[in-house]
Design a protein around this motif. Structure first.
Motif, short mmCIF file in Angstrom:
data_model
loop_
_atom_site.label_atom_id
_atom_site.label_comp_id
_atom_site.label_asym_id
_atom_site.label_seq_id
_atom_site.Cartn_x
_atom_site.Cartn_y
_atom_site.Cartn_z
N GLY A 130 -11.17 -1.63 2.88
CA GLY A 130 -12.36 -2.36 3.17
C GLY A 130 -13.54 -1.97 2.83
N LEU A 131 -14.53 -2.59 3.32
CA LEU A 131 -15.97 -2.17 2.99
C LEU A 131 -16.45 -1.52 4.22
CD1 LEU A 131 -18.66 -2.64 1.42
CD2 LEU A 131 -19.20 -4.80 2.79
N VAL A 132 -17.24 -0.32 3.76
CA VAL A 132 -17.80 0.49 4.66
C VAL A 132 -19.11 1.01 4.15
CG1 VAL A 132 -16.67 2.67 3.95
CG2 VAL A 132 -17.08 2.54 6.39
N GLN A 133 -20.14 1.31 5.06
CA GLN A 133 -21.11 2.00 4.78
C GLN A 133 -21.27 3.45 4.40
OE1 GLN A 133 -24.99 0.18 6.76
NE2 GLN A 133 -23.53 0.38 8.31
N PRO A 134 -22.01 4.26 3.59
CA PRO A 134 -21.82 5.58 3.42
C PRO A 134 -21.87 6.31 4.75
CG PRO A 134 -23.32 4.47 1.70
CD PRO A 134 -22.94 3.53 2.70
N GLY A 135 -20.97 7.30 4.77
CA GLY A 135 -20.93 7.98 6.13
C GLY A 135 -19.83 7.33 7.07
N GLY A 136 -19.31 6.46 6.73
CA GLY A 136 -18.58 5.65 7.71
C GLY A 136 -17.03 6.14 7.54
N SER A 137 -15.97 5.69 8.34
CA SER A 137 -14.82 6.11 7.91
C SER A 137 -13.95 4.96 7.92
CB SER A 137 -14.41 6.95 9.31
OG SER A 137 -15.25 8.07 9.42
N LEU A 138 -12.83 5.18 7.15
CA LEU A 138 -11.65 4.22 7.28
C LEU A 138 -10.32 5.32 7.24
CD1 LEU A 138 -12.63 2.24 4.19
CD2 LEU A 138 -12.50 1.24 6.40
N ARG A 139 -9.24 4.51 7.77
CA ARG A 139 -8.01 5.11 7.72
C ARG A 139 -7.16 4.32 6.97
NH1 ARG A 139 -3.57 6.39 12.76
NH2 ARG A 139 -3.48 4.07 12.58
N LEU A 140 -6.58 4.97 5.86
CA LEU A 140 -5.40 4.08 5.25
C LEU A 140 -4.01 4.62 5.55
CD1 LEU A 140 -7.02 4.72 1.58
CD2 LEU A 140 -7.61 3.03 3.35
N SER A 141 -3.27 3.41 5.61
CA SER A 141 -1.93 3.60 5.83
C SER A 141 -0.67 3.35 4.63
CB SER A 141 -1.30 2.58 7.17
OG SER A 141 -2.17 2.88 8.08
N CYS A 142 0.34 4.02 4.46
CA CYS A 142 1.14 3.63 3.39
C CYS A 142 2.47 3.74 4.40
CB CYS A 142 1.31 4.82 2.40
SG CYS A 142 2.48 4.89 1.08
N ALA A 143 2.99 2.43 4.26
CA ALA A 143 4.19 2.10 4.89
C ALA A 143 5.49 2.19 4.12
CB ALA A 143 4.29 0.93 5.81
N ALA A 144 6.28 2.88 4.31
CA ALA A 144 7.39 2.95 3.46
C ALA A 144 8.72 2.11 3.91
CB ALA A 144 7.93 4.37 3.19
N SER A 145 9.46 1.55 3.15
CA SER A 145 10.64 0.93 3.49
C SER A 145 11.60 0.94 2.26
CB SER A 145 10.33 -0.64 3.84
OG SER A 145 9.93 -1.40 2.61
N GLY A 146 12.83 0.94 2.78
CA GLY A 146 14.12 1.15 1.90
C GLY A 146 14.43 2.62 1.89
N PHE A 147 13.65 3.58 2.27
CA PHE A 147 14.18 4.90 2.26
C PHE A 147 13.36 5.43 3.28
CE2 PHE A 147 10.44 6.93 0.37
CZ PHE A 147 9.55 5.90 0.00
N THR A 148 13.63 6.83 3.87
CA THR A 148 12.85 7.37 4.49
C THR A 148 12.17 8.53 3.92
OG1 THR A 148 14.65 9.06 5.00
CG2 THR A 148 14.71 7.03 6.68
N LEU A 149 11.24 8.85 4.52
CA LEU A 149 10.06 9.91 3.87
C LEU A 149 10.37 11.38 4.12
CD1 LEU A 149 6.66 8.25 5.00
CD2 LEU A 149 7.78 8.14 2.71
N ASP A 150 11.60 11.50 4.82
CA ASP A 150 11.80 12.80 5.22
C ASP A 150 12.04 13.77 3.82
OD1 ASP A 150 13.82 12.69 8.32
OD2 ASP A 150 12.95 10.93 7.05
N TYR A 151 12.64 13.22 2.81
CA TYR A 151 12.88 14.13 1.43
C TYR A 151 11.88 13.79 0.52
CZ TYR A 151 17.29 14.26 4.11
OH TYR A 151 18.52 14.76 5.11
#
Length: 123
Positions: free
Chosen positions: A10-31
């Motif tokens: 999204g749009l954020v001002q300098p000094g601000g924060s964001l949290r991005l997410s990466c959701a996986a499907s069709g496999f598990t992240l374990d490996y």
């Protein structure tokens, strides 16, 4: 169906924060290792941060050290990138990508990519 879906940009001002997410499907992240890449207009795609599957070791591009934190929640099959103290030069489309086990910033080693989420840092 193997799929990675990024969200949280999204749009954020300098000094601000964001949290991005990466959701996986069709496999598990374990490996698998997950790397966040980003691509600014007119520039090459570059590795930003990675988390491995073996011991959870992490990697950060030097310019984001101390500002970004990558984490993994295997129960949710999701990887996060917490971005603090954002700067205009962080503006880019952010992609997550996966490969087996170990981190790398070489794009050709990655088998699957998400669609990207746009981050704009501007006053």
């Amino acid at each position: 169906q193997v799929q990675l879906v990024e969200s949280g940009g999204g749009l954020v001002q300098p000094g601000g924060s964001l949290r991005l997410s990466c959701a996986a499907s069709g496999f598990t992240l374990d490996y698998y290792a997950i790397t966040w890449f980003r691509q600014a207009p007119g520039k090459e795609r570059e590795g930003v941060s990675c988390i491995s599957s073996s011991d959870g070791s992490t990697y950060y591009k030097d310019s984001v050290k101390g500002r970004f934190t990558i984490s993994r929640d295997n129960a949710k099959n999701t990887v996060y990138l917490q971005m603090n103290s954002l700067k205009p030069e962080d503006t880019a489309v952010y992609y997550c990508a996966t490969k087996v086990y170990y981190c790398s910033d070489l794009r050709y080693e990655y088998d699957y990519w998400g669609q990207g989420t746009r981050v704009t840092v501007s006053s």
